[in-house]
Design a protein around this motif. Structure first.
Motif, PDB file in Angstrom:
ATOM      1  N   PHE A   1       0.852  -1.188   0.000  1.00 41.18           N
ATOM      2  CA  PHE A   1       0.000   0.000   0.000  1.00 41.18           C
ATOM      3  C   PHE A   1       0.888   1.239   0.000  1.00 41.18           C
ATOM      4  O   PHE A   1       2.048   1.176   0.396  1.00 41.18           O
ATOM      5  CB  PHE A   1      -0.899   0.013   1.247  1.00 41.18           C
ATOM      6  N   ARG A   2       0.323   2.366  -0.395  1.00 40.88           N
ATOM      7  CA  ARG A   2       1.114   3.597  -0.443  1.00 40.88           C
ATOM      8  C   ARG A   2       1.654   3.963   0.951  1.00 40.88           C
ATOM      9  O   ARG A   2       2.678   4.604   1.074  1.00 40.88           O
ATOM     10  CB  ARG A   2       0.263   4.754  -1.007  1.00 40.88           C
ATOM     11  N   VAL A   3       0.946   3.498   1.984  1.00 37.98           N
ATOM     12  CA  VAL A   3       1.362   3.819   3.346  1.00 37.98           C
ATOM     13  C   VAL A   3       2.675   3.105   3.742  1.00 37.98           C
ATOM     14  O   VAL A   3       3.306   3.463   4.716  1.00 37.98           O
ATOM     15  CB  VAL A   3       0.218   3.485   4.335  1.00 37.98           C
ATOM     16  N   TYR A   4       3.130   2.136   2.933  1.00 39.59           N
ATOM     17  CA  TYR A   4       4.404   1.448   3.215  1.00 39.59           C
ATOM     18  C   TYR A   4       5.567   2.335   2.768  1.00 39.59           C
ATOM     19  O   TYR A   4       6.329   1.987   1.858  1.00 39.59           O
ATOM     20  CB  TYR A   4       4.512   0.131   2.457  1.00 39.59           C
TER      21      TYR A   4
ATOM     22  N   ALA B   1      14.345   0.615  -8.199  1.00 40.37           N
ATOM     23  CA  ALA B   1      13.413  -0.464  -8.557  1.00 40.37           C
ATOM     24  C   ALA B   1      11.972  -0.063  -8.249  1.00 40.37           C
ATOM     25  O   ALA B   1      11.100  -0.913  -8.135  1.00 40.37           O
ATOM     26  CB  ALA B   1      13.777  -1.731  -7.787  1.00 40.37           C
ATOM     27  N   ARG B   2      11.720   1.227  -8.135  1.00 32.36           N
ATOM     28  CA  ARG B   2      10.397   1.705  -7.763  1.00 32.36           C
ATOM     29  C   ARG B   2       9.327   1.265  -8.768  1.00 32.36           C
ATOM     30  O   ARG B   2       8.161   1.065  -8.411  1.00 32.36           O
ATOM     31  CB  ARG B   2      10.478   3.228  -7.631  1.00 32.36           C
ATOM     32  N   GLU B   3       9.765   1.053 -10.034  1.00 36.31           N
ATOM     33  CA  GLU B   3       8.776   0.725 -11.074  1.00 36.31           C
ATOM     34  C   GLU B   3       8.213  -0.695 -10.938  1.00 36.31           C
ATOM     35  O   GLU B   3       7.252  -1.034 -11.617  1.00 36.31           O
ATOM     36  CB  GLU B   3       9.380   0.931 -12.478  1.00 36.31           C
ATOM     37  N   ILE B   4       8.759  -1.490 -10.028  1.00 38.56           N
ATOM     38  CA  ILE B   4       8.202  -2.849  -9.909  1.00 38.56           C
ATOM     39  C   ILE B   4       6.872  -2.856  -9.146  1.00 38.56           C
ATOM     40  O   ILE B   4       6.210  -3.870  -9.074  1.00 38.56           O
ATOM     41  CB  ILE B   4       9.179  -3.863  -9.274  1.00 38.56           C
ATOM     42  N   ILE B   5       6.495  -1.701  -8.573  1.00 38.83           N
ATOM     43  CA  ILE B   5       5.167  -1.611  -7.938  1.00 38.83           C
ATOM     44  C   ILE B   5       4.330  -0.568  -8.651  1.00 38.83           C
ATOM     45  O   ILE B   5       4.783   0.557  -8.862  1.00 38.83           O
ATOM     46  CB  ILE B   5       5.277  -1.195  -6.463  1.00 38.83           C
ATOM     47  N   LYS B   6       3.130  -0.975  -9.009  1.00 42.31           N
ATOM     48  CA  LYS B   6       2.207  -0.016  -9.623  1.00 42.31           C
ATOM     49  C   LYS B   6       1.132   0.319  -8.580  1.00 42.31           C
ATOM     50  O   LYS B   6       0.420  -0.575  -8.124  1.00 42.31           O
ATOM     51  CB  LYS B   6       1.579  -0.670 -10.846  1.00 42.31           C
ATOM     52  N   LEU B   7       1.077   1.595  -8.199  1.00 40.28           N
ATOM     53  CA  LEU B   7       0.105   2.001  -7.168  1.00 40.28           C
ATOM     54  C   LEU B   7      -1.146   2.609  -7.797  1.00 40.28           C
ATOM     55  O   LEU B   7      -1.061   3.301  -8.821  1.00 40.28           O
ATOM     56  CB  LEU B   7       0.743   3.052  -6.254  1.00 40.28           C
ATOM     57  N   GLN B   8      -2.286   2.366  -7.171  1.00 37.99           N
ATOM     58  CA  GLN B   8      -3.535   2.984  -7.646  1.00 37.99           C
ATOM     59  C   GLN B   8      -3.418   4.507  -7.531  1.00 37.99           C
ATOM     60  O   GLN B   8      -2.763   5.009  -6.620  1.00 37.99           O
ATOM     61  CB  GLN B   8      -4.695   2.545  -6.750  1.00 37.99           C
ATOM     62  N   LYS B   9      -4.114   5.213  -8.422  1.00 38.06           N
ATOM     63  CA  LYS B   9      -4.102   6.683  -8.341  1.00 38.06           C
ATOM     64  C   LYS B   9      -5.110   7.156  -7.298  1.00 38.06           C
ATOM     65  O   LYS B   9      -5.052   8.258  -6.804  1.00 38.06           O
ATOM     66  CB  LYS B   9      -4.439   7.280  -9.694  1.00 38.06           C
ATOM     67  N   ARG B  10      -6.050   6.286  -6.990  1.00 44.91           N
ATOM     68  CA  ARG B  10      -7.087   6.627  -6.016  1.00 44.91           C
ATOM     69  C   ARG B  10      -7.483   5.330  -5.310  1.00 44.91           C
ATOM     70  O   ARG B  10      -7.640   4.289  -5.969  1.00 44.91           O
ATOM     71  CB  ARG B  10      -8.273   7.182  -6.801  1.00 44.91           C
ATOM     72  N   THR B  11      -7.582   5.382  -3.975  1.00 42.07           N
ATOM     73  CA  THR B  11      -7.898   4.164  -3.232  1.00 42.07           C
ATOM     74  C   THR B  11      -9.186   3.524  -3.758  1.00 42.07           C
ATOM     75  O   THR B  11     -10.239   4.162  -3.785  1.00 42.07           O
ATOM     76  CB  THR B  11      -8.086   4.475  -1.727  1.00 42.07           C
ATOM     77  N   THR B  12      -9.072   2.271  -4.186  1.00 41.52           N
ATOM     78  CA  THR B  12     -10.236   1.532  -4.673  1.00 41.52           C
ATOM     79  C   THR B  12     -10.131   0.113  -4.132  1.00 41.52           C
ATOM     80  O   THR B  12      -9.259  -0.644  -4.539  1.00 41.52           O
ATOM     81  CB  THR B  12     -10.246   1.495  -6.226  1.00 41.52           C
TER      82      THR B  12
ATOM     83  N   GLY C   1     -13.344   9.537  -1.736  1.00 46.92           N
ATOM     84  CA  GLY C   1     -14.113  10.591  -2.399  1.00 46.92           C
ATOM     85  C   GLY C   1     -13.524  11.957  -2.108  1.00 46.92           C
ATOM     86  O   GLY C   1     -12.337  12.063  -1.775  1.00 46.92           O
ATOM     87  N   ARG C   2     -14.368  12.989  -2.170  1.00 44.82           N
ATOM     88  CA  ARG C   2     -13.838  14.357  -2.040  1.00 44.82           C
ATOM     89  C   ARG C   2     -13.714  14.844  -0.607  1.00 44.82           C
ATOM     90  O   ARG C   2     -13.012  15.806  -0.339  1.00 44.82           O
ATOM     91  CB  ARG C   2     -14.731  15.322  -2.813  1.00 44.82           C
TER      92      ARG C   2
ATOM     93  N   GLY D   1      -3.210   5.490   8.557  1.00 42.64           N
ATOM     94  CA  GLY D   1      -3.469   4.988   7.224  1.00 42.64           C
ATOM     95  C   GLY D   1      -4.869   5.281   6.765  1.00 42.64           C
ATOM     96  O   GLY D   1      -5.168   6.349   6.228  1.00 42.64           O
ATOM     97  N   LEU D   2      -5.749   4.337   7.057  1.00 41.78           N
ATOM     98  CA  LEU D   2      -7.078   4.404   6.456  1.00 41.78           C
ATOM     99  C   LEU D   2      -7.842   5.688   6.729  1.00 41.78           C
ATOM    100  O   LEU D   2      -8.495   6.227   5.858  1.00 41.78           O
ATOM    101  CB  LEU D   2      -7.884   3.197   6.935  1.00 41.78           C
ATOM    102  N   PHE D   3      -7.761   6.192   7.998  1.00 41.19           N
ATOM    103  CA  PHE D   3      -8.582   7.360   8.308  1.00 41.19           C
ATOM    104  C   PHE D   3      -7.753   8.631   8.504  1.00 41.19           C
ATOM    105  O   PHE D   3      -8.267   9.633   8.954  1.00 41.19           O
ATOM    106  CB  PHE D   3      -9.436   7.068   9.540  1.00 41.19           C
ATOM    107  N   GLY D   4      -6.460   8.578   8.200  1.00 44.45           N
ATOM    108  CA  GLY D   4      -5.619   9.755   8.407  1.00 44.45           C
ATOM    109  C   GLY D   4      -5.159  10.388   7.113  1.00 44.45           C
ATOM    110  O   GLY D   4      -5.199  11.597   6.938  1.00 44.45           O
ATOM    111  N   ASP D   5      -4.755   9.560   6.191  1.00 44.00           N
ATOM    112  CA  ASP D   5      -4.127  10.039   4.976  1.00 44.00           C
ATOM    113  C   ASP D   5      -4.994   9.579   3.791  1.00 44.00           C
ATOM    114  O   ASP D   5      -5.281   8.384   3.690  1.00 44.00           O
ATOM    115  CB  ASP D   5      -2.727   9.383   4.936  1.00 44.00           C
ATOM    116  N   PRO D   6      -5.461  10.480   2.937  1.00 49.16           N
ATOM    117  CA  PRO D   6      -6.439  10.064   1.936  1.00 49.16           C
ATOM    118  C   PRO D   6      -5.935   9.025   0.930  1.00 49.16           C
ATOM    119  O   PRO D   6      -6.731   8.287   0.369  1.00 49.16           O
ATOM    120  CB  PRO D   6      -6.801  11.371   1.210  1.00 49.16           C
ATOM    121  N   ASP D   7      -4.628   8.949   0.719  1.00 50.25           N
ATOM    122  CA  ASP D   7      -4.172   7.984  -0.295  1.00 50.25           C
ATOM    123  C   ASP D   7      -3.366   6.819   0.303  1.00 50.25           C
ATOM    124  O   ASP D   7      -2.750   6.041  -0.413  1.00 50.25           O
ATOM    125  CB  ASP D   7      -3.365   8.676  -1.404  1.00 50.25           C
ATOM    126  N   ALA D   8      -3.406   6.682   1.640  1.00 46.37           N
ATOM    127  CA  ALA D   8      -2.572   5.663   2.297  1.00 46.37           C
ATOM    128  C   ALA D   8      -2.869   4.249   1.810  1.00 46.37           C
ATOM    129  O   ALA D   8      -1.978   3.432   1.681  1.00 46.37           O
ATOM    130  CB  ALA D   8      -2.765   5.739   3.810  1.00 46.37           C
TER     131      ALA D   8
END
Ligand SMILES: Cc1cc2nc3c(=O)[nH]c(=O)nc-3n(C[C@H](O)[C@H](O)[C@H](O)COP(=O)(O)OP(=O)(O)OC[C@H]3O[C@@H](n4cnc5c(N)ncnc54)[C@H](O)[C@@H]3O)c2cc1C
Length: 239
Positions: A63-66, A78-89, A106-107, A200-207
């Motif tokens: 997850f982006r929070v890592y 080697a950052r390209e070996i992980i593809k992160l979502q642009k928006r938590t889904t 959401g917003r 993570g989940l409730f602190g940072d919008p993209d964690a």
């Protein structure tokens, strides 16, 4: 630690490699000893007979929070070996009903960025959702001192004390605890789990943007770690 120290790091998993790189970056002379033939430890692929490519043993998801893990990959180019979502889904599949609910950001600002899609999600009842709101408020109110004091309390106890329903635990809290901490709520420390959900989940919008690996782990991680350790001057001894 004085820059002219000499250090031996035992174990070439992610922790050992990160430690060796950190020390070498501060001018310490480092030797890394790894019992196996590759670096990365548990982060590797297993080759099974008859399979075209290896199956990843661990790190199925990130997850982006890592932050530290992503930082280590960036250090190793080697950052390209992980593809992160642009928006938590986060899709929730209910196999028996054949339906998927998508929880996405959401917003609204945190801690309410997932609230609208969670309210619409069908895998939880209204009662489950109202109970979850109570837990989110308790997470927000919790002081750092209180959180640290709950290290020996299993997270499941904290969830039950804060009125979480069986279904909310099974379908919402536990899958996220398992994904991020690799243990279930009965074993997870409340202190660590609350850190995860608060920051993570409730602190940072993209964690909780999910990251998936784009290539075989052994092929990508071990050589990248080896190259970077050599470049930084770490002596690596594998079997
Ligand atoms: C099946 C599985 C699934 C996982 N899924 C995920 C996931 O989806 N997301 C996630 O974030 N994490 C996941 N993890 C966890 C993650 O892979 C580990 O937390 C992480 O890799 C641990 O790194 P480490 O360096 O602490 O230990 P390890 O990777 O265990 O590395 C320790 C290294 O030390 C070496 N060693 C041990 N003793 C000696 C010795 N005496 N001398 C020399 N070398 C020695 C070992 O050979 C090994 O290479 C998963 C783990 C497993 C097993």
């Amino acid at each position: 630690m004085a820059a002219d120290s000499r250090v031996v790091v035992v174990g070439g998993g992610l922790a050992g490699c990160a430690c060796a790189l950190g020390l070498a970056g501060r001018g310490v002379e480092v030797t890394l000893l790894e019992a196996g033939s590759t670096l990365g430890g548990r982060v590797q692929s297993v080759n099974l007979k008859g399979m075209e490519r290896g199956i990843d043993n661990s790190q199925h998801a990130a997850f982006r929070v890592y932050g530290r893990f992503l930082q280590l990959l960036a250090t190793c180019d080697a950052r390209e070996i992980i593809k992160l979502q642009k928006r938590t889904t986060l899709p929730y599949l209910e196999v028996e009903k054949g339906r998927i609910s998508i929880v996405k950001s959401g917003r609204l600002p945190p801690p309410n960025h997932l609230a609208v899609s969670l309210m619409k999600a069908k895998f939880l009842s209204l009662g489950d959702k109202l109970a979850m709101q109570k837990a989110v408020k308790a997470l927000q109110r919790m002081s750092e001192e209180k959180r640290r004091s709950l290290d020996d309390t299993p997270f499941i106890e904290w969830l039950q004390e804060n009125g979480q329903t069986e279904r909310a635990i099974q379908r919402f809290w536990d899958p996220l605890v398992k994904a991020a901490l690799n243990i279930d709520s009965e074993q997870a420390s409340t202190s660590v789990a609350c850190f995860l959900f608060r920051r993570g989940l409730f602190g940072d919008p993209d964690a909780f943007d999910v990251g998936s690996f784009t290539s075989d782990l052994s092929d990508s991680i071990s050589p990248a770690l080896r190259r970077t350790l050599a470049r930084t001057g770490v002596e690596v001894r594998t079997s």
